[in-house]
Design a protein around this motif. Structure first.
Motif, mmCIF file in Angstrom:
data_model
loop_
_atom_site.group_PDB
_atom_site.id
_atom_site.type_symbol
_atom_site.label_atom_id
_atom_site.label_comp_id
_atom_site.label_asym_id
_atom_site.label_seq_id
_atom_site.Cartn_x
_atom_site.Cartn_y
_atom_site.Cartn_z
ATOM 1 N N THR A 75 0.830 -1.203 0.000
ATOM 2 C CA THR A 75 0.000 0.000 0.000
ATOM 3 C C THR A 75 0.866 1.256 0.000
ATOM 4 O OG1 THR A 75 -1.745 -1.177 1.189
ATOM 5 C CG2 THR A 75 -1.817 1.226 1.229
ATOM 6 N N ARG A 76 1.920 1.255 0.823
ATOM 7 C CA ARG A 76 2.812 2.412 0.868
ATOM 8 C C ARG A 76 3.462 2.661 -0.482
ATOM 9 N NH1 ARG A 76 8.189 2.669 1.510
ATOM 10 N NH2 ARG A 76 8.408 0.558 2.367
ATOM 11 N N THR A 77 3.903 1.606 -1.150
ATOM 12 C CA THR A 77 4.559 1.746 -2.450
ATOM 13 C C THR A 77 3.621 2.369 -3.475
ATOM 14 O OG1 THR A 77 5.998 -0.154 -2.027
ATOM 15 C CG2 THR A 77 5.686 0.492 -4.321
ATOM 16 N N THR A 78 2.387 1.872 -3.529
ATOM 17 C CA THR A 78 1.423 2.375 -4.509
ATOM 18 C C THR A 78 1.064 3.834 -4.242
ATOM 19 O OG1 THR A 78 0.479 0.166 -4.766
ATOM 20 C CG2 THR A 78 -0.862 2.015 -5.499
ATOM 21 N N LEU A 79 0.796 4.171 -2.985
ATOM 22 C CA LEU A 79 0.416 5.549 -2.657
ATOM 23 C C LEU A 79 1.587 6.506 -2.854
ATOM 24 C CD1 LEU A 79 -1.755 4.986 0.533
ATOM 25 C CD2 LEU A 79 -2.532 5.409 -1.805
ATOM 26 N N THR A 80 2.804 6.038 -2.561
ATOM 27 C CA THR A 80 3.973 6.889 -2.776
ATOM 28 C C THR A 80 4.163 7.171 -4.256
ATOM 29 O OG1 THR A 80 5.065 6.021 -0.796
ATOM 30 C CG2 THR A 80 6.454 7.126 -2.401
ATOM 31 N N TYR A 81 3.917 6.170 -5.087
ATOM 32 C CA TYR A 81 4.026 6.408 -6.538
ATOM 33 C C TYR A 81 3.054 7.500 -6.977
ATOM 34 C CZ TYR A 81 3.706 6.006 -11.536
ATOM 35 O OH TYR A 81 3.702 6.322 -12.883
ATOM 36 N N GLY A 89 9.187 16.219 -7.636
ATOM 37 C CA GLY A 89 10.122 16.891 -8.522
ATOM 38 C C GLY A 89 10.885 15.893 -9.383
ATOM 39 N N PRO A 90 11.743 16.400 -10.302
ATOM 40 C CA PRO A 90 12.485 15.542 -11.222
ATOM 41 C C PRO A 90 13.308 14.456 -10.537
ATOM 42 C CG PRO A 90 12.656 17.828 -11.914
ATOM 43 C CD PRO A 90 11.983 17.830 -10.576
ATOM 44 N N GLU A 91 14.023 14.801 -9.470
ATOM 45 C CA GLU A 91 14.876 13.828 -8.805
ATOM 46 C C GLU A 91 14.052 12.721 -8.151
ATOM 47 O OE1 GLU A 91 18.613 12.215 -7.416
ATOM 48 O OE2 GLU A 91 17.914 13.452 -9.083
ATOM 49 N N LEU A 92 12.945 13.093 -7.538
ATOM 50 C CA LEU A 92 12.089 12.091 -6.915
ATOM 51 C C LEU A 92 11.522 11.143 -7.968
ATOM 52 C CD1 LEU A 92 10.022 14.029 -4.213
ATOM 53 C CD2 LEU A 92 11.897 12.429 -3.857
ATOM 54 N N ARG A 93 11.059 11.698 -9.087
ATOM 55 C CA ARG A 93 10.482 10.844 -10.127
ATOM 56 C C ARG A 93 11.530 9.899 -10.700
ATOM 57 N NH1 ARG A 93 8.125 15.721 -11.747
ATOM 58 N NH2 ARG A 93 9.279 15.788 -13.704
ATOM 59 N N ARG A 94 12.730 10.408 -10.930
ATOM 60 C CA ARG A 94 13.786 9.574 -11.509
ATOM 61 C C ARG A 94 14.184 8.454 -10.555
ATOM 62 N NH1 ARG A 94 19.316 9.299 -11.465
ATOM 63 N NH2 ARG A 94 19.493 11.071 -10.035
ATOM 64 N N LYS A 95 14.398 8.776 -9.295
ATOM 65 C CA LYS A 95 14.819 7.770 -8.319
ATOM 66 C C LYS A 95 13.732 6.725 -8.089
ATOM 67 C CE LYS A 95 18.938 9.217 -6.925
ATOM 68 N NZ LYS A 95 20.153 8.364 -7.054
ATOM 69 N N GLN A 156 -2.158 16.871 -17.641
ATOM 70 C CA GLN A 156 -1.234 16.649 -16.529
ATOM 71 C C GLN A 156 -1.304 15.198 -16.058
ATOM 72 O OE1 GLN A 156 0.815 18.890 -15.087
ATOM 73 N NE2 GLN A 156 1.487 17.657 -13.355
ATOM 74 N N GLY A 157 -2.477 14.594 -16.188
ATOM 75 C CA GLY A 157 -2.663 13.219 -15.749
ATOM 76 C C GLY A 157 -1.772 12.220 -16.452
ATOM 77 N N ALA A 158 -1.194 12.601 -17.568
ATOM 78 C CA ALA A 158 -0.292 11.701 -18.286
ATOM 79 C C ALA A 158 0.899 11.296 -17.430
ATOM 80 C CB ALA A 158 0.194 12.360 -19.580
ATOM 81 N N VAL A 159 1.250 12.099 -16.421
ATOM 82 C CA VAL A 159 2.410 11.770 -15.580
ATOM 83 C C VAL A 159 2.207 10.455 -14.839
ATOM 84 C CG1 VAL A 159 3.059 14.187 -15.278
ATOM 85 C CG2 VAL A 159 1.600 13.089 -13.566
ATOM 86 N N MET A 160 0.951 10.008 -14.698
ATOM 87 C CA MET A 160 0.701 8.725 -14.051
ATOM 88 C C MET A 160 1.356 7.582 -14.830
ATOM 89 S SD MET A 160 -0.982 9.584 -11.400
ATOM 90 C CE MET A 160 -2.061 10.842 -10.736
ATOM 91 N N GLY A 161 1.528 7.786 -16.134
ATOM 92 C CA GLY A 161 2.173 6.772 -16.957
ATOM 93 C C GLY A 161 3.571 7.131 -17.390
ATOM 94 N N THR A 162 3.797 8.408 -17.731
ATOM 95 C CA THR A 162 5.111 8.813 -18.231
ATOM 96 C C THR A 162 6.181 8.790 -17.146
ATOM 97 O OG1 THR A 162 4.607 11.170 -17.869
ATOM 98 C CG2 THR A 162 4.111 10.254 -20.051
ATOM 99 N N THR A 163 5.774 8.815 -15.881
ATOM 100 C CA THR A 163 6.749 8.676 -14.804
ATOM 101 C C THR A 163 7.440 7.320 -14.899
ATOM 102 O OG1 THR A 163 5.542 10.176 -13.355
ATOM 103 C CG2 THR A 163 7.059 8.653 -12.282
#
Length: 289
Positions: A75-81, A89-95, A156-163
């Protein structure tokens, strides 16, 4: 729906230049609402209703992401995503993508699998992203302000997949195009007995402790079925009784009133806390998922 065989995908399907641009793009805060947490089980069921996604999770050998073995961690993993994709931010998304990739690389079908799947398949990630976005829309309608449901917010919702691994051009161009895509997948979707039973076990909280099931099982079932769009209920075999709907609507009406008077930090809980936890994990070199 019998999923078509997926191709073999590398661990990074988005071209390097596009990936850099995606990581560096400025993300407008989508305003995640804490009550969206209550719709989480329903959203998971929507995602897993796609046969390839459902069997990918059902057959997965990644124990750390197994809902039945590690429900809190999963649950934590999914909600954190969600928090990272929508507000990070960029660094969080990349890591976080790199951490998810290490788990996803192990999720692919074998010869005996009923359907072919690969966690890096952009088409499957498009479906998951679409479910996350649709869940966000539904929660805004219930708890927030429908004026926030704009074309800009949709894009903006595209980030759910492009991340992860979904190329940006796969995201339907407009909300109208999204509806066409959404309905086309639903029209072809058939949920077999194996995945249907698995989804019902999630609704019944069979992954939770016996005490939690006794205390929250019936109420959780009412909320989960309530948050599920009718077309999913029909395909899986759920029924929302008149009493269940009255309880669901009254609960949401009360919570909506509370949300509108809460301080911003309260409205964003637990997503703000999860982002803080992720940053702490990064600075202390702990596993991110």
């Amino acid at each position: 729906m019998t999923a078509a065989p997926t191709e073999e995908f590398a661990t990074e399907t988005v071209p390097a230049r596009t990936r850099v641009e995606l990581d560096e793009q400025q993300i407008t805060d989508m305003g995640l609402l804490g009550p969206a947490l209550l719709s989480g089980p329903a959203n998971v069921i929507m995602q897993l209703s796609h046969p390839a996604v459902g069997y990918g999770v059902y057959e997965s050998k990644v124990d750390s992401g197994n809902l039945y073995k590690h429900p809190v961690k999963r649950t934590r993993t999914t909600l954190t995503y969600l928090a990272v994709a929508a507000t990070g931010g960029p660094e969080l998304r990349r890591k976080y993508r790199q951490a998810v990739n290490r788990s996803h690389v192990q999720v692919r079908s074998v010869e005996s699998s009923p359907v072919k799947y690969n966690a890096f398949d952009p088409k499957l990630q498009l479906w998951v992203a679409a479910c996350l976005y649709r869940g966000w829309e539904d929660c805004v309608r219930i708890f927030g302000d429908e004026a926030d449901l704009t074309e800009e917010a949709y894009r903006q919702g595209a980030v759910m997949g492009t991340t992860l691994q979904m190329p940006p051009e796969m995201w339907p161009a407009t909300r109208a195009d999204f509806e066409v895509y959404w309905n086309s997948v639903l029209d072809e979707m058939v949920i077999d007995d194996v995945i249907g039973s698995y989804l019902k076990s999630i609704v019944r909280l069979e992954f939770a402790s016996p005490v939690l099931r006794v205390l929250m099982g019936r109420f959780s079932e009412i909320l989960t079925i309530g948050f599920l769009p009718p077309e999913f209920r029909e395909k899986i075999g759920f029924t929302q009784t008149t009493t269940d709907k009255l309880i669901f609507d009254l609960h949401n009406k009360i919570l909506r009133g509370m949300v509108h008077v809460m301080p911003k930090s309260w409205r964003q809980f637990p997503f703000n806390l999860l982002l803080a936890d992720l940053k702490w994990r990064m600075t202390t070199n702990r596993p991110l998922i």
